[in-house]
Design a protein around this motif. Structure first.
Motif, PDB file in Angstrom:
ATOM      1  N   ASP A 141      -1.977  -0.633  -4.282  1.00 16.46           N
ATOM      2  CA  ASP A 141      -2.812  -1.122  -3.123  1.00 16.46           C
ATOM      3  C   ASP A 141      -3.394  -2.481  -3.493  1.00 16.46           C
ATOM      4  OD1 ASP A 141      -4.034  -1.576  -0.875  1.00 16.46           O
ATOM      5  OD2 ASP A 141      -5.792  -0.208  -1.152  1.00 16.46           O
ATOM      6  N   ASN A 172       0.977  -1.405   0.004  1.00 14.61           N
ATOM      7  CA  ASN A 172      -0.090  -0.114   0.074  1.00 14.61           C
ATOM      8  C   ASN A 172       0.897   1.037   0.001  1.00 14.61           C
ATOM      9  OD1 ASN A 172      -1.932   1.791   0.242  1.00 14.61           O
ATOM     10  ND2 ASN A 172      -2.884   1.084   2.107  1.00 14.61           N
ATOM     11  N   ASN A 208      -4.934  -9.009   6.138  1.00 11.03           N
ATOM     12  CA  ASN A 208      -5.583  -9.147   7.624  1.00 11.03           C
ATOM     13  C   ASN A 208      -6.405 -10.444   7.653  1.00 11.03           C
ATOM     14  OD1 ASN A 208      -4.262  -6.789   8.544  1.00 11.03           O
ATOM     15  ND2 ASN A 208      -6.205  -5.743   7.963  1.00 11.03           N
ATOM     16  N   SER A 268      -4.893  -4.105  -0.113  1.00 11.52           N
ATOM     17  CA  SER A 268      -4.124  -4.430   1.076  1.00 11.52           C
ATOM     18  C   SER A 268      -4.668  -4.950   2.380  1.00 11.52           C
ATOM     19  CB  SER A 268      -2.895  -3.448   1.277  1.00 11.52           C
ATOM     20  OG  SER A 268      -3.649  -2.339   1.747  1.00 11.52           O
ATOM     21  N   THR A 269      -5.915  -4.432   2.517  1.00 10.63           N
ATOM     22  CA  THR A 269      -6.668  -5.144   3.847  1.00 10.63           C
ATOM     23  C   THR A 269      -6.942  -6.456   3.611  1.00 10.63           C
ATOM     24  OG1 THR A 269      -8.880  -4.442   2.709  1.00 10.63           O
ATOM     25  CG2 THR A 269      -7.847  -2.526   4.032  1.00 10.63           C
ATOM     26  N   ASN A 270      -6.982  -6.994   2.536  1.00 14.27           N
ATOM     27  CA  ASN A 270      -7.234  -8.646   2.495  1.00 14.27           C
ATOM     28  C   ASN A 270      -6.094  -9.412   3.272  1.00 14.27           C
ATOM     29  OD1 ASN A 270      -9.526  -8.459   1.338  1.00 14.27           O
ATOM     30  ND2 ASN A 270      -9.105  -8.990  -0.589  1.00 14.27           N
ATOM     31  N   THR A 305      -3.053  -7.144  -2.260  1.00 13.59           N
ATOM     32  CA  THR A 305      -2.387  -8.159  -1.407  1.00 13.59           C
ATOM     33  C   THR A 305      -2.045  -9.275  -2.454  1.00 13.59           C
ATOM     34  OG1 THR A 305      -3.599  -7.752   0.351  1.00 13.59           O
ATOM     35  CG2 THR A 305      -2.869 -10.135   0.284  1.00 13.59           C
TER      36      THR A 305
END
Length: 102
Positions: free
Chosen positions: A26, A12, A61, A57-59, A28
């Motif tokens: 951004d 990110n 997590n 990028s939140t994936n 993953t």
């Protein structure tokens, strides 16, 4: 399709390119290990790595719970998607997460 996941990376970043254009990346990326088809490439055997984008990028997590368990086999669905430049690429559309071992 069952795939052996060997690496997960999140990116990110924003910045200015050498040409002066603003950019933002951004995503993953999930890297899997796949066998090499020796019938197609008779001078090679073993495995190669393939990386597929899994959303933003939140994936990361969602996959962080498996950090200490890689490599591991996961059931992954692939489909068509777009990268940050609008180019059609193969992406991960779904991952059926295994139960976390405690």
């Amino acid at each position: 399709m069952k795939m052996n996941v060997i690496r997960v990376e999140a990116t990110n970043v924003s910045g200015i390119s050498k040409s002066g254009s603003a950019y933002h990346i951004d995503n993953t990326m999930v890297t899997v290990q796949v066998p090499i088809d020796s019938a197609i490439n008779p001078d090679t055997f073993g495995y190669q790595e393939m990386s597929y984008q899994y959303g933003n990028s939140t994936n990361y997590n969602k996959l962080a719970q498996f950090k200490d368990q890689l490599p591991m086999v996961m059931d992954i669905d692939l489909g068509a998607g777009f990268n940050q430049y609008g180019k059609v690429i193969t992406v991960i559309t779904d991952i059926k997460f295994p139960q976390v071992a405690k």
